[in-house]
Design a protein around this motif. Structure first.
Motif: not given
Length: 463
Positions: A250-274
């Motif tokens: 469960d701990e490893e799965l939780r780590d993937q959730v937080t990783t995917l959320f950061i990598a899948g939202t912040e980067t694309t949103a930031g690129t489009l904002a720029w």
């Protein structure tokens, strides 16, 4: 800032510019990171940094960075002060895991990012993109980055993490804005005693950390309870059960959730904002982009069948990622003794490298501060391919690079086909590096465009 002269401090490596007595390079990194990185790029191939008591080095030469990421990848692993803070935030997920764990994690996650699976997410991306543009009204002032972060979070939830609902996605976005800023601050100014004080900023950070991990734990629990659940999380649970190295905890799965959320939202949103900020500064690029979208799409949204017919749209995206790479600064640690730039560094040495610095190398990208999508209308040569690393390179290249480009293209087509965005009165945009490089203060006003009916294929008029 007193740096300890240890055996791992390599003699003869010049100090990077911008060092402040007692505080080192942290203030420059926080206050004006892009100017500072460009100063470093005009100095030596390898520079010594003062970011805490541990010696660290900035690798400025594209060939040496390529050597770290590709040529001698087994001599370098994920490590360094930035990654230490990222592990505090994300755990041991795909982005932060060392080589051994990374191989297993990537093998189990790869099926969710094949071209066929990426294309299957298109309908959700189109629905959420269209919903975003329908919510806007003519003359409305938009706080762009939160709007784009919200839509990318909704897309991620529906495609990869369906056990996170819209409300939890918004809550995670809010938490991670606080956590990214706090983690980068702690990496740039690593005085641990300061971050333990009961200050309002530290309390906000601790609350955000607890809130984000609670949402991630809840998402994992839901995925385990729902035997028919879809998405990456459920796929990891079932695939892990058959994996010879054992199932994910469960701990490893939780780590993937937080990783995917950061990598899948912040980067694309930031690129489009720029991207939308750059379009406000370059009306000729905007007109060419609108013309291509109108002629090819005729009022529809982009999709896998139309991507090959949108070369200028892709060029605008690539040039945005060159000028403002959202993941602008990364680290590695040597896992063996290594020679870089004529200096011998011992095992365990921390190295920084910067996509922003490489993307502004005038020997590869002439007039590098100029926004010019036509750089990408012809095939890239070897030097460009080595210097252009918005998604990293080698074995650790971002697993979701194709999905990110797909998502960004669809969202861009939805917004640009319907709206022309102009700067809000009094707005002042400045780059902010807090884990990711984003445009602070970006507020735009919507102007309706007269888009053609779907299928007519005629150019639209400017709103």
């Amino acid at each position: 800032m007193q740096e300890v002269d240890t055996p791992s401090t390599v003699k003869g490596v010049p100090l990077a510019p911008g060092d402040i007595p007692l505080l080192g390079h942290g203030p420059r990194l926080l206050r004006d990171p892009l100017d500072w990185l460009q100063e470093c790029g005009r100095a030596e191939p390898v520079l010594r940094l003062r970011l805490g008591p541990r010696p660290a080095y900035l690798v400025c030469c594209r060939e040496l960075v390529h050597d770290m990421l590709v040529g001698r990848v087994n001599s370098f692993d994920k490590g360094g002060s930035l990654l230490d803070r990222a592990r505090d935030l994300l755990g041991n997920g795909l982005v932060t895991a060392g080589h051994t764990d990374h191989r297993r994690q990537r093998r189990l996650m790869q099926p969710a990012f094949t071209p066929a699976r990426t294309d299957s997410y298109d309908e959700v991306i189109r629905e959420e993109s269209a919903a975003l543009t329908r919510r806007w009204r003519a003359g409305q002032e938009i706080d762009v980055l939160p709007e784009l972060t919200s839509v990318t979070a909704k897309i991620l939830g529906r495609t990869l993490l369906p056990t996170i609902d819209d409300r939890d996605a918004d809550h995670l976005s809010d938490c991670f804005q606080i956590l990214l800023a706090g983690s980068f601050m702690r990496a740039a100014m690593p005085f641990t005693w300061i971050h333990r004080l009961p200050t309002p900023a530290n309390r906000r950070y601790n609350r955000a950390w607890a809130g984000a991990w609670a949402v991630a734990d809840q998402a994992v629990a839901k995925a385990r309870a729902q035997s028919t659940s879809s998405g990456l999380l459920h796929a990891l649970i079932t695939a892990g059960e058959a994996d010879p190295e054992g199932a994910f905890s469960d701990e490893e799965l939780r780590d993937q959730v937080t990783t995917l959320f950061i990598a899948g939202t912040e980067t694309t949103a930031g690129t489009l904002a720029w991207l939308f900020h750059l379009l406000t500064l370059h009306p000729y690029v905007t007109k060419r982009l609108h013309r291509e979208l109108d002629e090819v799409l005729g009022g529809r949204l982009a999709g896998p069948d139309t991507f090959p017919r949108l070369p200028y749209t892709r060029a605008v995206l690539l040039e945005t990622m060159r000028v403002y790479p959202v993941v602008a600064l990364l680290t590695r640690a040597s896992s063996t003794d290594v020679d870089l730039g004529g200096h011998l560094f011992p095992t365990g040495t921390d190295f920084f490298f910067s996509a922003y610095l490489l993307h502004h190398d005038p020997t590869v990208f002439p007039d590098p501060d100029r926004f010019d999508p036509d750089r990408w209308t012809s095939p890239a040569g070897p030097a460009v391919r080595r210097a252009f690393i918005p998604f990293g390179a080698g074995k650790r290249k971002c697993i979701g690079d194709s999905l990110a480009l797909t998502q960004a293209t669809v969202i861009l087509s939805a917004i640009a086909s319907r709206w022309h965005l102009t700067p809000a009165p009094g707005s002042h945009v400045r780059p902010r590096l807090r884990g990711t490089l984003t445009p602070a203060g970006l507020r735009l006003v919507t102007q309706a465009r007269h888009s053609p009916r779907a299928g007519c294929g005629t150019p639209s008029q400017e709103g």
